[in-house]
Design a protein around this motif. Structure first.
Motif, mmCIF file in Angstrom:
data_model
loop_
_atom_site.group_PDB
_atom_site.id
_atom_site.type_symbol
_atom_site.label_atom_id
_atom_site.label_comp_id
_atom_site.label_asym_id
_atom_site.label_seq_id
_atom_site.Cartn_x
_atom_site.Cartn_y
_atom_site.Cartn_z
ATOM 1 N N ILE A 1 2.571 1.656 -3.527
ATOM 2 C CA ILE A 1 1.631 2.138 -4.539
ATOM 3 C C ILE A 1 1.319 3.618 -4.306
ATOM 4 O O ILE A 1 1.269 4.417 -5.241
ATOM 5 C CB ILE A 1 0.355 1.275 -4.554
ATOM 6 C CG1 ILE A 1 0.682 -0.111 -5.127
ATOM 7 C CG2 ILE A 1 -0.755 1.938 -5.362
ATOM 8 C CD1 ILE A 1 -0.444 -1.119 -5.011
ATOM 9 N N ASP B 1 0.055 -3.838 -11.701
ATOM 10 C CA ASP B 1 -0.413 -2.767 -12.574
ATOM 11 C C ASP B 1 0.622 -1.655 -12.704
ATOM 12 O O ASP B 1 0.568 -0.864 -13.645
ATOM 13 C CB ASP B 1 -1.716 -2.153 -12.039
ATOM 14 C CG ASP B 1 -2.879 -3.130 -12.071
ATOM 15 O OD1 ASP B 1 -2.795 -4.130 -12.822
ATOM 16 O OD2 ASP B 1 -3.852 -2.890 -11.341
ATOM 17 N N TYR B 2 1.557 -1.589 -11.780
ATOM 18 C CA TYR B 2 2.545 -0.512 -11.741
ATOM 19 C C TYR B 2 3.914 -0.937 -12.274
ATOM 20 O O TYR B 2 4.857 -0.148 -12.244
ATOM 21 C CB TYR B 2 2.694 0.007 -10.303
ATOM 22 C CG TYR B 2 1.414 0.614 -9.800
ATOM 23 C CD1 TYR B 2 1.155 1.964 -9.982
ATOM 24 C CD2 TYR B 2 0.446 -0.168 -9.172
ATOM 25 C CE1 TYR B 2 -0.027 2.529 -9.538
ATOM 26 C CE2 TYR B 2 -0.744 0.389 -8.725
ATOM 27 C CZ TYR B 2 -0.966 1.736 -8.909
ATOM 28 O OH TYR B 2 -2.138 2.294 -8.474
ATOM 29 N N THR C 1 -2.749 -5.958 -7.688
ATOM 30 C CA THR C 1 -2.733 -4.529 -8.002
ATOM 31 C C THR C 1 -1.307 -4.020 -8.200
ATOM 32 O O THR C 1 -1.069 -3.131 -9.019
ATOM 33 C CB THR C 1 -3.406 -3.731 -6.858
ATOM 34 O OG1 THR C 1 -4.703 -4.265 -6.640
ATOM 35 C CG2 THR C 1 -3.515 -2.268 -7.206
ATOM 36 N N ASN D 1 0.821 -1.205 0.000
ATOM 37 C CA ASN D 1 0.000 0.000 0.000
ATOM 38 C C ASN D 1 0.856 1.256 0.000
ATOM 39 O O ASN D 1 0.559 2.218 -0.721
ATOM 40 C CB ASN D 1 -0.954 0.001 1.199
ATOM 41 C CG ASN D 1 -2.043 -1.036 1.047
ATOM 42 O OD1 ASN D 1 -2.379 -1.437 -0.060
ATOM 43 N ND2 ASN D 1 -2.586 -1.482 2.162
ATOM 44 N N TYR E 1 -1.342 -9.889 -4.253
ATOM 45 C CA TYR E 1 -1.149 -8.453 -4.485
ATOM 46 C C TYR E 1 -1.225 -8.111 -5.974
ATOM 47 O O TYR E 1 -0.334 -7.464 -6.513
ATOM 48 C CB TYR E 1 0.221 -8.004 -3.952
ATOM 49 C CG TYR E 1 0.474 -8.381 -2.517
ATOM 50 C CD1 TYR E 1 -0.121 -7.674 -1.479
ATOM 51 C CD2 TYR E 1 1.313 -9.449 -2.194
ATOM 52 C CE1 TYR E 1 0.108 -8.018 -0.160
ATOM 53 C CE2 TYR E 1 1.550 -9.795 -0.874
ATOM 54 C CZ TYR E 1 0.945 -9.073 0.138
ATOM 55 O OH TYR E 1 1.181 -9.410 1.431
#
Length: 176
Positions: free
Chosen positions: A118, A149-150, A146, A115, A144
């Motif tokens: 990000i 996506d980065y 998400t 978290n 994880y």
């Protein structure tokens, strides 16, 4: 770095993007992830680039922190410095990111770290060059997703027998 020029040039191009210029280098233990990063640093020097690749050991920071909030502050400070000081032109190298995500020294430290990372990727203009193994990548995908996506994921292919032989023979003089 023998047989890894394509990966090194790809990393160089990805880290120059404007959005989500982060790389997750994936390979088994001993596949040459660290050598690729060293090759990338040499590539920067050869091109006359002023980029600094700063290797971070967040697992060490996690062990040194006395509590979760202290670890969160360390993470925040590191990303803040890397993101605010554009003169540094810094890329953060986070080795074995998968092992950090699985660390439960302070309960759910991996989730907290994701978290924070990000948040700081979105808040600051931070470049990250991270490494992990295929097994850890599966865990990241499961727990994880998400995060991916980065990052642009670069999977290192295994060397052929011929390539491995050539590498070993090239090191022969060093060990004789």
């Amino acid at each position: 770095v023998k047989f890894r020029d394509d990966e090194i040039k790809r990393i160089y191009n990805i880290l120059r993007k404007y959005i989500y210029k982060n790389v997750l280098l994936v390979g088994d233990y001993g596949s040459g992830k660290r050598s690729v990063i060293e090759g990338y640093c040499k590539y920067l020097l050869d091109k006359g680039e002023d980029e600094i690749v700063f290797k971070l050991d967040f697992c060490f920071f996690l062990k040194m922190a006395t509590n979760p909030s202290e670890f969160d502050k360390i993470v925040g400070d590191v990303f803040s410095i890397a993101g605010h000081d554009k003169a540094l032109n810094m890329t953060l190298n986070i080795d074995n990111i998968g092992s950090l995500l699985n660390s439960n020294l302070y309960g759910n430290a991996g989730h907290s770290f994701i978290n924070k990372m990000i948040k700081y990727i979105n808040e600051y203009d931070v470049k990250i060059l991270a490494t992990t193994t295929y097994r850890e990548l599966k865990e990241i995908e499961e727990h994880y997703p998400t995060l991916l996506d980065y990052f642009t994921v670069i999977k290192l292919k295994e060397f052929t027998v011929e390539e491995s032989s050539e590498i070993v023979l090239g090191m022969k003089d060093v060990f004789e």
